[in-house]
Design a protein around this motif. Structure first.
Motif, PDB file in Angstrom:
ATOM      1  N   SER A 210      -6.261   0.452  -4.064  1.00  0.00           N
ATOM      2  CA  SER A 210      -6.854  -0.237  -2.921  1.00  0.00           C
ATOM      3  C   SER A 210      -6.217  -1.625  -2.810  1.00  0.00           C
ATOM      4  O   SER A 210      -6.456  -2.493  -3.650  1.00  0.00           O
ATOM      5  CB  SER A 210      -8.361  -0.363  -3.125  1.00  0.00           C
ATOM      6  OG  SER A 210      -8.932  -1.102  -2.074  1.00  0.00           O
ATOM      7  N   VAL A 211      -5.385  -1.800  -1.781  1.00  0.00           N
ATOM      8  CA  VAL A 211      -4.698  -3.084  -1.612  1.00  0.00           C
ATOM      9  C   VAL A 211      -5.522  -3.975  -0.673  1.00  0.00           C
ATOM     10  O   VAL A 211      -5.971  -3.536   0.388  1.00  0.00           O
ATOM     11  CB  VAL A 211      -3.274  -2.882  -1.041  1.00  0.00           C
ATOM     12  CG1 VAL A 211      -2.586  -4.232  -0.814  1.00  0.00           C
ATOM     13  CG2 VAL A 211      -2.438  -2.022  -1.987  1.00  0.00           C
TER      14      VAL A 211
ATOM     15  N   ASP B  63      -2.110   6.004  -2.297  1.00  0.00           N
ATOM     16  CA  ASP B  63      -3.503   5.985  -1.834  1.00  0.00           C
ATOM     17  C   ASP B  63      -4.527   5.796  -2.935  1.00  0.00           C
ATOM     18  O   ASP B  63      -5.701   5.545  -2.657  1.00  0.00           O
ATOM     19  CB  ASP B  63      -3.825   7.306  -1.110  1.00  0.00           C
ATOM     20  CG  ASP B  63      -3.058   7.417   0.192  1.00  0.00           C
ATOM     21  OD1 ASP B  63      -2.586   6.364   0.683  1.00  0.00           O
ATOM     22  OD2 ASP B  63      -2.929   8.548   0.708  1.00  0.00           O
TER      23      ASP B  63
ATOM     24  N   GLN C 204       0.836  -1.210   0.000  1.00  0.00           N
ATOM     25  CA  GLN C 204       0.000   0.000   0.000  1.00  0.00           C
ATOM     26  C   GLN C 204       0.868   1.255   0.000  1.00  0.00           C
ATOM     27  O   GLN C 204       0.610   2.203  -0.747  1.00  0.00           O
ATOM     28  CB  GLN C 204      -0.920  -0.018   1.231  1.00  0.00           C
ATOM     29  CG  GLN C 204      -1.919   1.138   1.280  1.00  0.00           C
ATOM     30  CD  GLN C 204      -2.995   1.005   0.205  1.00  0.00           C
ATOM     31  OE1 GLN C 204      -3.846   0.151   0.270  1.00  0.00           O
ATOM     32  NE2 GLN C 204      -2.941   1.862  -0.815  1.00  0.00           N
TER      33      GLN C 204
END
Ligand SMILES: NC(=O)c1ccc[n+]([C@@H]2O[C@H](COP(=O)([O-])OP(=O)(O)OC[C@H]3O[C@@H](n4cnc5c(N)ncnc54)[C@H](OP(=O)(O)O)[C@@H]3O)[C@@H](O)[C@H]2O)c1
Length: 222
Positions: A137-138, A134, A129
């Motif tokens: 989306s991990v 940002d 991540q």
């Protein structure tokens, strides 16, 4: 007819990538196998297409260099060894912006792979991540699943813990877990991936003792 998201598997020529690709392609997901070599990716994709034909399943399968594979997909799945993790994140970073990235990485550090050795960020998934930023989306899953079992296409049993900061993306990954024949269970924010990643070394130790490929099963869920 329900629309299934397309999936790119980075390092998809390997043990886990091959197992996941087989299960998901047979379940009707469009798959692109990623590799450092477009030629190797194409060979793997041809093998997967042959499997689909043999099983009488129609599906979309392709092979491409990792960045090209990532660009073409709704969901990008990371299946490269931990030693190559940081380098691969730098390589695919631009191509995965705005996407869901499913990280399967267990941070194993040879030769003591039976000992938990989590990275400084707390977990491999949290470092993913941080590296991707940002706008990605991990979600973390599959660290406790044996690649051989996925590849063998026998019925799967057990549970897969799914961690991520966006519940809706965890739900999308839980659907992918269910497509492999296992149960997916939301396990909290991405930081909790540390527990799943640590379990891999615990399972390796158990597997050595019992000469098996143990997985995990949660009890008491209604
Ligand atoms: N194996 C399992 O049972 C299992 C279970 C749960 C989670 N995992 C996790 O899944 C990930 C992959 O494990 P695996 O066993 O599938 O690994 P693997 O078969 O050893 O390698 C996967 C792929 O990574 C690529 N790769 C190898 N060296 C590389 C390098 N220097 N730079 C870039 N790419 C490289 C290769 O693809 P190309 O040569 O085609 O580029 C290879 O086919 C790991 O993080 C592991 O912790 C594995």
């Amino acid at each position: 007819m329900s629309h299934k998201p397309s999936i790119a598997i980075i390092g998809g020529t390997g043990a886990l990538g091959t197992g996941l690709a087989r299960r998901w392609a047979l379940a009707g997901y469009p798959i692109t196998i990623g590799s450092r070599s477009a030629e190797s990716a194409t060979v793997s994709a041809q093998g997967l297409s042959a499997l689909l034909s043999e099983k009488g399943v129609s599906g979309r399968v392709a092979g491409a260099e990792n960045v090209e594979a990532a660009r073409a997909a709704d969901i990008v799945v990371l299946t490269v060894p931990f030693s190559q993790h940081a380098g691969m994140l730098g390589h695919i970073r631009e191509s995965v912006q705005g996407r869901l990235v499913l990280d399967t990485t267990a941070p194993l550090v040879p030769p003591r792979v039976g000992t938990v050795q989590l990275p400084q960020a707390g977990s491999a998934a949290v470092s993913t991540q941080e590296a991707l930023g940002d706008n990605v989306s991990v979600v973390s899953a599959f660290q406790t699943v044996a690649a051989d079992k996925l590849q063998a296409l026998h019925p799967m049993e057990g549970d897969v813990i799914v961690c991520g900061n966006k519940r809706e993306d965890c739900a999308r990954v839980i659907e992918l877990v269910e497509a492999t024949g296992m149960r997916g269970v939301y396990g909290g924010p991405l930081a909790n991936s540390a527990a799943s990643e640590a379990l891999t070394s615990v399972l390796i130790t158990i597997n050595r003792q019992f000469k098996c490929q143990a997985g995990i099963k949660l009890v008491g869920l209604t």
